[in-house]
Design an enzyme around this catalytic site. Structure first.
Site, PDB file in Angstrom:
ATOM      1  N   LYS A  26      -6.753  14.610  -6.897  1.00  0.00           N
ATOM      2  CA  LYS A  26      -5.664  14.453  -7.901  1.00  0.00           C
ATOM      3  C   LYS A  26      -5.039  15.718  -8.068  1.00  0.00           C
ATOM      4  O   LYS A  26      -3.965  15.879  -8.194  1.00  0.00           O
ATOM      5  CB  LYS A  26      -6.368  14.036  -9.328  1.00  0.00           C
TER       6      LYS A  26
ATOM      7  N   TYR B 272     -12.831  13.280  -6.304  1.00  0.00           N
ATOM      8  CA  TYR B 272     -11.609  12.598  -7.055  1.00  0.00           C
ATOM      9  C   TYR B 272     -10.629  13.725  -7.555  1.00  0.00           C
ATOM     10  O   TYR B 272      -9.572  13.705  -7.384  1.00  0.00           O
ATOM     11  CB  TYR B 272     -12.201  11.753  -8.139  1.00  0.00           C
TER      12      TYR B 272
ATOM     13  N   ASP C  17       1.030  -1.090  -0.114  1.00  0.00           N
ATOM     14  CA  ASP C  17      -0.015   0.127   0.003  1.00  0.00           C
ATOM     15  C   ASP C  17       0.841   1.381  -0.165  1.00  0.00           C
ATOM     16  O   ASP C  17       1.804   1.126   0.688  1.00  0.00           O
ATOM     17  CB  ASP C  17      -0.913  -0.072   1.173  1.00  0.00           C
TER      18      ASP C  17
ATOM     19  N   THR D 255      -4.701  13.532 -14.382  1.00  0.00           N
ATOM     20  CA  THR D 255      -5.845  13.708 -15.334  1.00  0.00           C
ATOM     21  C   THR D 255      -6.270  14.942 -15.433  1.00  0.00           C
ATOM     22  O   THR D 255      -5.948  15.847 -15.083  1.00  0.00           O
ATOM     23  CB  THR D 255      -7.188  12.833 -14.270  1.00  0.00           C
ATOM     24  N   ASP D 256      -7.290  15.002 -16.646  1.00  0.00           N
ATOM     25  CA  ASP D 256      -7.545  16.371 -16.949  1.00  0.00           C
ATOM     26  C   ASP D 256      -8.665  16.962 -16.189  1.00  0.00           C
ATOM     27  O   ASP D 256      -8.838  18.055 -16.140  1.00  0.00           O
ATOM     28  CB  ASP D 256      -7.946  16.251 -18.330  1.00  0.00           C
ATOM     29  N   GLU D 257      -9.270  15.907 -15.274  1.00  0.00           N
ATOM     30  CA  GLU D 257     -10.341  16.502 -14.355  1.00  0.00           C
ATOM     31  C   GLU D 257      -9.854  17.656 -13.269  1.00  0.00           C
ATOM     32  O   GLU D 257     -10.599  18.212 -12.956  1.00  0.00           O
ATOM     33  CB  GLU D 257     -10.838  15.364 -13.764  1.00  0.00           C
TER      34      GLU D 257
ATOM     35  N   GLU E 178      -7.102   5.849  -6.180  1.00  0.00           N
ATOM     36  CA  GLU E 178      -8.643   5.754  -6.306  1.00  0.00           C
ATOM     37  C   GLU E 178      -9.044   6.643  -7.396  1.00  0.00           C
ATOM     38  O   GLU E 178      -8.604   7.777  -7.623  1.00  0.00           O
ATOM     39  CB  GLU E 178      -9.323   6.270  -4.886  1.00  0.00           C
TER      40      GLU E 178
ATOM     41  N   PRO F 113     -27.458   3.057 -17.844  1.00  0.00           N
ATOM     42  CA  PRO F 113     -27.666   4.438 -17.335  1.00  0.00           C
ATOM     43  C   PRO F 113     -26.940   5.355 -17.961  1.00  0.00           C
ATOM     44  O   PRO F 113     -25.696   5.508 -17.892  1.00  0.00           O
ATOM     45  CB  PRO F 113     -27.276   3.903 -15.649  1.00  0.00           C
TER      46      PRO F 113
ATOM     47  N   THR G  22      -5.261   7.535  -0.255  1.00  0.00           N
ATOM     48  CA  THR G  22      -4.426   6.946  -1.470  1.00  0.00           C
ATOM     49  C   THR G  22      -3.822   8.119  -2.343  1.00  0.00           C
ATOM     50  O   THR G  22      -2.434   8.443  -2.438  1.00  0.00           O
ATOM     51  CB  THR G  22      -5.033   5.941  -2.491  1.00  0.00           C
TER      52      THR G  22
HETATM   53  P1  NAD Z   1      -7.667   1.580 -11.580  1.00  0.00           P
HETATM   54  O1  NAD Z   1      -8.611   2.141 -10.471  1.00  0.00           O
HETATM   55  O2  NAD Z   1      -7.992   0.947 -12.496  1.00  0.00           O
HETATM   56  O3  NAD Z   1      -6.569   1.319 -11.043  1.00  0.00           O
HETATM   57  C1  NAD Z   1      -5.844   2.059  -9.779  1.00  0.00           C
HETATM   58  C2  NAD Z   1      -4.657   0.839  -9.305  1.00  0.00           C
HETATM   59  O4  NAD Z   1      -4.199   1.337  -7.946  1.00  0.00           O
HETATM   60  C3  NAD Z   1      -5.589  -0.291  -8.665  1.00  0.00           C
HETATM   61  O5  NAD Z   1      -4.987  -1.439  -9.134  1.00  0.00           O
HETATM   62  C4  NAD Z   1      -5.444  -0.360  -7.339  1.00  0.00           C
HETATM   63  O6  NAD Z   1      -5.527  -1.546  -6.604  1.00  0.00           O
HETATM   64  C5  NAD Z   1      -4.272   0.444  -7.058  1.00  0.00           C
HETATM   65  N1  NAD Z   1      -4.402   1.097  -5.476  1.00  0.00           N
HETATM   66  C6  NAD Z   1      -5.264   1.969  -4.977  1.00  0.00           C
HETATM   67  N2  NAD Z   1      -4.816   2.407  -3.920  1.00  0.00           N
HETATM   68  C7  NAD Z   1      -3.693   1.863  -3.566  1.00  0.00           C
HETATM   69  C8  NAD Z   1      -2.803   2.137  -2.724  1.00  0.00           C
HETATM   70  N3  NAD Z   1      -3.365   2.804  -1.326  1.00  0.00           N
HETATM   71  N4  NAD Z   1      -1.572   1.489  -2.606  1.00  0.00           N
HETATM   72  C9  NAD Z   1      -1.419   0.793  -3.705  1.00  0.00           C
HETATM   73  N5  NAD Z   1      -2.034   0.482  -4.818  1.00  0.00           N
HETATM   74  C10 NAD Z   1      -3.290   1.241  -4.743  1.00  0.00           C
HETATM   75  O7  NAD Z   1      -7.138   3.242 -12.239  1.00  0.00           O
HETATM   76  P2  NAD Z   1      -6.867   3.767 -13.774  1.00  0.00           P
HETATM   77  O8  NAD Z   1      -8.006   3.930 -14.678  1.00  0.00           O
HETATM   78  O9  NAD Z   1      -5.754   2.719 -14.096  1.00  0.00           O
HETATM   79  O10 NAD Z   1      -6.091   4.890 -13.450  1.00  0.00           O
HETATM   80  C11 NAD Z   1      -4.579   4.883 -13.218  1.00  0.00           C
HETATM   81  C12 NAD Z   1      -3.940   6.280 -12.961  1.00  0.00           C
HETATM   82  O11 NAD Z   1      -4.128   6.908 -14.163  1.00  0.00           O
HETATM   83  C13 NAD Z   1      -4.969   7.180 -11.822  1.00  0.00           C
HETATM   84  O12 NAD Z   1      -3.949   7.830 -11.088  1.00  0.00           O
HETATM   85  C14 NAD Z   1      -5.599   7.931 -12.637  1.00  0.00           C
HETATM   86  O13 NAD Z   1      -6.126   9.115 -11.724  1.00  0.00           O
HETATM   87  C15 NAD Z   1      -5.160   8.377 -13.730  1.00  0.00           C
HETATM   88  N6  NAD Z   1      -5.901   8.747 -15.147  1.00  0.00           N
HETATM   89  C16 NAD Z   1      -6.967   7.817 -15.311  1.00  0.00           C
HETATM   90  C17 NAD Z   1      -7.761   7.985 -16.239  1.00  0.00           C
HETATM   91  C18 NAD Z   1      -8.825   7.043 -16.901  1.00  0.00           C
HETATM   92  O14 NAD Z   1      -9.559   7.367 -17.728  1.00  0.00           O
HETATM   93  N7  NAD Z   1      -9.031   5.740 -16.266  1.00  0.00           N
HETATM   94  C19 NAD Z   1      -7.405   9.177 -17.251  1.00  0.00           C
HETATM   95  C20 NAD Z   1      -6.505   9.997 -16.691  1.00  0.00           C
HETATM   96  C21 NAD Z   1      -5.627   9.577 -15.557  1.00  0.00           C
HETATM   97  O1  TDX Z   2     -23.229   4.893 -15.643  1.00  0.00           O
HETATM   98  C1  TDX Z   2     -22.800   5.949 -16.160  1.00  0.00           C
HETATM   99  N1  TDX Z   2     -23.469   6.698 -16.877  1.00  0.00           N
HETATM  100  C2  TDX Z   2     -22.987   8.045 -17.381  1.00  0.00           C
HETATM  101  O2  TDX Z   2     -23.654   8.637 -17.955  1.00  0.00           O
HETATM  102  C3  TDX Z   2     -21.320   6.388 -15.788  1.00  0.00           C
HETATM  103  C4  TDX Z   2     -20.376   5.339 -15.113  1.00  0.00           C
HETATM  104  C5  TDX Z   2     -20.812   7.434 -16.383  1.00  0.00           C
HETATM  105  N2  TDX Z   2     -21.594   8.427 -17.053  1.00  0.00           N
HETATM  106  C6  TDX Z   2     -21.062   9.510 -17.646  1.00  0.00           C
HETATM  107  C7  TDX Z   2     -20.239  10.397 -16.542  1.00  0.00           C
HETATM  108  C8  TDX Z   2     -19.257  11.032 -17.746  1.00  0.00           C
HETATM  109  O3  TDX Z   2     -19.792  12.285 -18.457  1.00  0.00           O
HETATM  110  O4  TDX Z   2     -20.049   9.137 -18.911  1.00  0.00           O
HETATM  111  C9  TDX Z   2     -18.965   9.980 -18.429  1.00  0.00           C
HETATM  112  C10 TDX Z   2     -17.818   9.254 -18.236  1.00  0.00           C
HETATM  113  O5  TDX Z   2     -17.740   8.591 -17.029  1.00  0.00           O
HETATM  114  P1  TDX Z   2     -16.634   7.843 -16.142  1.00  0.00           P
HETATM  115  O6  TDX Z   2     -16.487   6.675 -17.115  1.00  0.00           O
HETATM  116  O7  TDX Z   2     -17.101   7.704 -14.803  1.00  0.00           O
HETATM  117  O8  TDX Z   2     -15.490   8.948 -16.474  1.00  0.00           O
HETATM  118  P2  TDX Z   2     -15.281  10.412 -15.832  1.00  0.00           P
HETATM  119  O9  TDX Z   2     -16.209  10.820 -14.788  1.00  0.00           O
HETATM  120  O10 TDX Z   2     -15.172  11.195 -17.129  1.00  0.00           O
HETATM  121  O11 TDX Z   2     -13.716  10.170 -15.263  1.00  0.00           O
HETATM  122  C11 TDX Z   2     -12.667   9.308 -16.010  1.00  0.00           C
HETATM  123  O12 TDX Z   2     -11.705  10.006 -16.689  1.00  0.00           O
HETATM  124  C12 TDX Z   2     -10.870  10.695 -16.105  1.00  0.00           C
HETATM  125  C13 TDX Z   2     -12.078   8.395 -14.985  1.00  0.00           C
HETATM  126  O13 TDX Z   2     -12.924   7.587 -14.266  1.00  0.00           O
HETATM  127  C14 TDX Z   2     -10.767   8.988 -14.321  1.00  0.00           C
HETATM  128  O14 TDX Z   2     -10.083   8.281 -13.627  1.00  0.00           O
HETATM  129  C15 TDX Z   2      -9.785   9.737 -15.126  1.00  0.00           C
HETATM  130  O15 TDX Z   2      -9.122  10.601 -14.420  1.00  0.00           O
END
Ligand code: NAD
Ligand code: TDX
Length: 349
Positions: free
Chosen positions: A160, A156, A60, A131-133, A85, A211, A101
């Site tokens: 970040k 979230y 962790d 992330t861009d968020e 997360e 949804p 985290t």
């Molecule tokens: P994910 O939730 O799929 O994976 C996160 C991983 O981190 C998991 O394997 C989880 O077990 C691990 N983790 C969580 N808490 C932990 C802790 N305390 N110690 C060790 N490990 C821990 O996420 P993802 O979508 O793969 O995103 C990875 C990174 O990229 C994140 O930092 C996220 O903010 C960033 N990101 C994601 C997106 C997206 O669209 N998914 C876009 C831009 C940036």
């Molecule tokens: O059930 C749903 N219905 C819906 O309309 C879910 C889960 C999402 N949505 C909408 C919300 C958003 O406008 O779809 C869009 C995408 O949603 P998510 O997949 O939850 O992504 P978002 O909230 O845009 O964030 C993602 O992009 C940036 C990732 O989860 C983040 O980890 C990353 O940083």
């Protein structure tokens, strides 16, 4: 030799990155650490579990003593920090884990790297994956760039943003060679089916309602995960310490258009008497729902010579195909069985 620590490597993007780096960089040794939360799935790394340049430890990132031992045991040259997360809806329901985290964990990791690399910072690199968020929400016009002000709107995004600020401060104050990336929405294999794209695919396959939040007109800028991995590789090996890089594919899509497109692809690849579109249900909006994200990736293109290699239509179809063909992976996630993988795999080690 590159000795790379990857945090969060059992998650969606982290596991894709590890698979990609091991294949593309024969000079890289990769140590993955992950605490294996609900989002961490070691099955994502199954194809490389016996790879001679790969190892895994369940750690962790908030655990200071374990990080200290880890950095003492391995003389890492590079860190790629994915652990987080990552789901906005969960951060609304329960923000505490996000502070732990994303903020405290990132702080502890920065500290561990700084301590271990003391006096040798020049040759090291620490990639902070963000992330861009963190930039908040755009109106109909404009794009996020490296200069965009921070305006996080969800817990979230706020967590970040805080981690980005610590990463920045460790560069400016202590000279830790941190590079930060801010990427748009990813999609592809191994994504946990709580995020929009895998959720839609899985619900289509299970004939469950889909949804769509609010009016479905929110816009996201979608990037195939393997393009993100190539962008991160460029940031890690060619990026300037202290700089940030905005990553995206200039690929804006309204949620409802994306959902309909996915429905059509599933209809083609896994036909059923009733079209998937009939499953679409508009539901109550997400609180504080950001309206539009869009990245201007010019800096990635001009300074790091990166641009997306994969087409949206082909990669979306490839993603749907992956979820259809990996029914075991999908079903173990849905039943919760994947959480037992670590015990099965590591109980006698
Ligand atoms: P994910 O939730 O799929 O994976 C996160 C991983 O981190 C998991 O394997 C989880 O077990 C691990 N983790 C969580 N808490 C932990 C802790 N305390 N110690 C060790 N490990 C821990 O996420 P993802 O979508 O793969 O995103 C990875 C990174 O990229 C994140 O930092 C996220 O903010 C960033 N990101 C994601 C997106 C997206 O669209 N998914 C876009 C831009 C940036
Ligand atoms: O059930 C749903 N219905 C819906 O309309 C879910 C889960 C999402 N949505 C909408 C919300 C958003 O406008 O779809 C869009 C995408 O949603 P998510 O997949 O939850 O992504 P978002 O909230 O845009 O964030 C993602 O992009 C940036 C990732 O989860 C983040 O980890 C990353 O940083």
């Amino acid at each position: 030799m590159i000795r790379l620590l990857v945090t969060g490597g059992a998650g969606f993007i982290g596991s894709n990155f590890v698979l990609s780096i091991l294949e593309r960089r024969p000079d890289a040794e990769v140590v993955v650490i992950d605490s294996l939360t609900y989002a961490g799935n070691l099955e994502n790394l199954k194809s490389i579990e016996s790879h001679p340049r790969f190892s895994f430890q369940r750690i962790d990132i908030t655990d200071d003593a374990s990080l200290r031992r880890l950095f003492e045991a391995h003389d890492f040259s590079h860190v790629a920090h994915f652990a987080a997360e990552s789901h906005v809806d969960r951060s609304i329901a329960d923000p505490g884990a996000f502070i732990q985290t994303n903020v405290i964990g990132t702080f502890r990791l920065l500290e561990a790297a700084l301590r271990a690399w003391d006096g040798r910072l020049g040759e090291k690199r620490f990639l902070h994956v963000s992330t861009d968020e963190v930039f908040g929400s755009l109106g109909a016009e404009g794009f996020f760039t490296e200069q965009s002000p921070y305006q996080p709107n969800s817990p979230y995004a706020a967590s970040k943003a805080a981690s980005d600020h610590f990463a920045r401060a460790y560069f400016h104050t202590f000279g830790l060679p941190v590079i930060t990336s801010n990427c748009s929405n990813n999609y592809g294999p191994y994504q946990f089916p709580e995020k929009l794209i895998p959720l839609v695919i899985v619900n289509c396959l299970q004939r469950k309602s889909i949804p769509v939040y609010g009016d479905g007109a929110n816009v996201r800028d979608w990037l195939f995960v393997l393009d993100h991995c190539l962008a991160l590789e460029a940031c890690l090996f060619k990026g300037q310490p202290g700089e940030t890089y905005a990553i995206g594919a200039r690929n804006e899509v309204r949620n409802i258009d994306l959902v309909r497109k996915l429905c059509r692809i599933v209809d083609q690849l896994a036909p059923h008497a009733e079209p998937c579109e009939n499953l679409i249900t508009f539901v109550k909006d997400r609180p504080g729902h950001d309206r539009r994200y869009a990245i201007n990736p010019e800096r990635m293109e001009t300074e790091l010579d990166w641009k997306p290699a994969y087409s949206f239509d082909e990669s979306l179809e490839r993603t749907v195909h992956w979820y259809i063909s990996n029914a075991d992976w999908r079903n173990r996630i849905l039943s919760g069985d994947y959480l037992k993988y670590y015990e099965r795999q590591y109980s006698d080690r």
